[in-house]
Write a protein that holds these residues in place. Structure first.
Motif, short mmCIF file in Angstrom:
data_model
loop_
_atom_site.label_atom_id
_atom_site.label_comp_id
_atom_site.label_asym_id
_atom_site.label_seq_id
_atom_site.Cartn_x
_atom_site.Cartn_y
_atom_site.Cartn_z
N LEU A 55 0.81 -1.22 0.00
CA LEU A 55 0.00 0.00 0.00
C LEU A 55 0.85 1.27 0.00
N LYS A 56 2.08 1.17 0.49
CA LYS A 56 2.97 2.34 0.47
C LYS A 56 3.25 2.77 -0.97
N SER A 57 3.21 1.81 -1.90
CA SER A 57 3.42 2.14 -3.31
C SER A 57 2.15 2.66 -3.99
N TRP A 58 1.04 2.64 -3.25
CA TRP A 58 -0.23 3.07 -3.82
C TRP A 58 -0.90 4.09 -2.89
N PRO A 59 -0.28 5.26 -2.66
CA PRO A 59 -0.87 6.27 -1.79
C PRO A 59 -2.18 6.80 -2.38
N ILE A 60 -3.01 7.40 -1.53
CA ILE A 60 -4.32 7.87 -1.95
C ILE A 60 -4.22 8.84 -3.13
N ARG A 61 -3.24 9.74 -3.08
CA ARG A 61 -3.11 10.74 -4.15
C ARG A 61 -2.84 10.05 -5.48
N HIS A 62 -2.04 8.99 -5.45
CA HIS A 62 -1.73 8.27 -6.67
C HIS A 62 -2.96 7.56 -7.23
N LEU A 63 -3.75 6.95 -6.34
CA LEU A 63 -4.96 6.26 -6.77
C LEU A 63 -5.93 7.23 -7.45
N ARG A 64 -6.07 8.41 -6.85
CA ARG A 64 -6.97 9.41 -7.46
C ARG A 64 -6.42 9.89 -8.80
N ALA A 91 -3.00 1.86 -18.61
CA ALA A 91 -2.84 3.07 -19.41
C ALA A 91 -2.84 4.31 -18.54
N GLY A 92 -3.71 4.33 -17.51
CA GLY A 92 -3.75 5.48 -16.62
C GLY A 92 -2.46 5.67 -15.88
N ILE A 93 -1.85 4.56 -15.46
CA ILE A 93 -0.58 4.65 -14.73
C ILE A 93 0.53 5.13 -15.66
N VAL A 94 0.63 4.50 -16.83
CA VAL A 94 1.69 4.86 -17.76
C VAL A 94 1.55 6.29 -18.23
N PHE A 95 0.30 6.75 -18.36
CA PHE A 95 0.06 8.09 -18.87
C PHE A 95 0.61 9.17 -17.96
N MET A 96 0.83 8.83 -16.67
CA MET A 96 1.34 9.81 -15.71
C MET A 96 2.85 9.89 -15.71
N SER A 97 3.54 9.01 -16.45
CA SER A 97 4.99 9.02 -16.41
C SER A 97 5.56 10.10 -17.31
N PRO A 98 6.71 10.73 -16.94
CA PRO A 98 7.33 11.75 -17.77
C PRO A 98 7.72 11.17 -19.12
N GLY A 99 7.50 11.93 -20.17
CA GLY A 99 7.92 11.52 -21.50
C GLY A 99 7.05 10.45 -22.11
N PHE A 100 5.83 10.26 -21.60
CA PHE A 100 4.95 9.23 -22.14
C PHE A 100 4.51 9.59 -23.55
N SER A 101 4.55 8.59 -24.44
CA SER A 101 3.98 8.76 -25.78
C SER A 101 3.10 7.57 -26.05
N PRO A 102 1.87 7.77 -26.64
CA PRO A 102 0.92 6.68 -26.81
C PRO A 102 1.49 5.57 -27.67
N SER A 103 1.22 4.33 -27.28
CA SER A 103 1.59 3.17 -28.06
C SER A 103 0.61 2.07 -27.72
N PRO A 104 0.46 1.06 -28.58
CA PRO A 104 -0.49 -0.01 -28.28
C PRO A 104 -0.17 -0.66 -26.94
N VAL A 105 -1.21 -0.99 -26.19
CA VAL A 105 -1.04 -1.55 -24.85
C VAL A 105 -1.20 -3.05 -24.91
N ALA A 106 -0.22 -3.76 -24.38
CA ALA A 106 -0.30 -5.21 -24.36
C ALA A 106 -1.35 -5.67 -23.37
N GLU A 107 -1.79 -6.92 -23.54
CA GLU A 107 -2.78 -7.47 -22.62
C GLU A 107 -2.18 -7.52 -21.23
#
Length: 271
Positions: A55-64, A91-107
């Protein structure tokens, strides 16, 4: 194979409930986080250690932030991403990373080892303490079990108008009481009219108080996490029936626990 019991799952649910997530996202995350905790326990960690690390890796602010970015991503990229709930989560998690560029998402599988979890979800935002706004009673909202609110009231024993520093929550004797944020226990024992009481110190000047307990299972100096069982409901001290008296202090001034997450009211002193 280790499977979390109902009380352990409730600890994770309490953490997710604090973020106010959609039902579908909360269910998906619950499955994922429970799997990660179980994987750590399979490797020898006890439950408190496994749940704290996860849960330390998933703080409330990150979940929101995940929920916000999933909504944004699903809105502007309908032709690029074909979302299942799990794919939307990634996709939501990856989208928050610096330098993210859209690409097909694997299963994405819903239950991964914690090694993969740490690799995929290492994009956690810098932690920021959230006020203790979770319910101290698992599985129910505070508003739904409220028997007496914050503010002026007629005292049930003295029959005079006095300031009520917290709220009273209806619950049967023995009902588990949960920590409403990470913190350090600064008091656990008998405290006069409050009866058996637990006080927890949190970041940003917050203290939570749990009173009229039947027992406490934490001790002074213990470190607790959001959703961890700390005590049980009772009717000790100056109490007329089993219930939980719950207070939140900010910089030593009481605030309305139900107002946390909205604008905090000015503090008041007991009258």
């Amino acid at each position: 194979m280790i499977i979390l019991n109902e009380e352990q799952v409730a600890t994770v649910q309490a953490h997710l409930a604090s973020a106010g997530l959609s039902e579908s996202l909360s269910a998906e995350l619950l499955d994922h986080l429970c799997c990660a905790i179980e994987a750590r326990m399979e490797e020898g960690a006890d439950f408190p250690t496994a749940v704290h690390t996860t849960l330390k890796s998933w703080p409330i602010r990150h979940l929101r932030g995940i929920q916000k970015n999933i909504r944004f991503t699903t809105k502007i990229k309908p032709m690029i991403f074909r979302f299942t709930t799990a794919a939307a989560l990634l996709a939501g998690i990856v989208f928050m990373s610096p330098g993210f560029s859209p690409s097909p998402v694997a299963e994405v599988t819903t239950c991964t080892s914690h090694h993969n979890e740490e690799m995929l979800y290492s994009l956690t935002l810098p932690e920021k303490f959230e006020p203790p706004s979770a319910s101290p009673i698992a599985g129910v909202e505070m508003e739904d079990i409220l028997s007496c609110g914050y503010g002026m009231r007629t005292h049930p024993i003295f029959k005079v108008r006095k300031f009520h520093r917290g709220i009273d929550l209806k619950a049967k004797s023995g009902t588990p009481v949960l920590a409403t944020a990470d913190g350090k226990v600064i008091f656990a024992g008998s405290d006069g009219k409050y009866g058996i009481t637990v006080r927890i110190l949190h970041e940003d000047g917050y203290i939570t108080v749990f009173a009229h307990l039947s027992e406490h299972i934490v001790e002074r100096g213990d470190h607790v996490i959001l959703g961890e069982k700390i005590a049980a409901v009772g009717s000790t001290g100056m109490s007329t029936a089993p219930h939980l008296h719950y207070e939140v202090l900010k910089d030593d001034k009481p605030v309305d626990p139900l107002a946390l997450g909205r604008a905090l009211p000015a503090g008041a002193t007991e009258g």
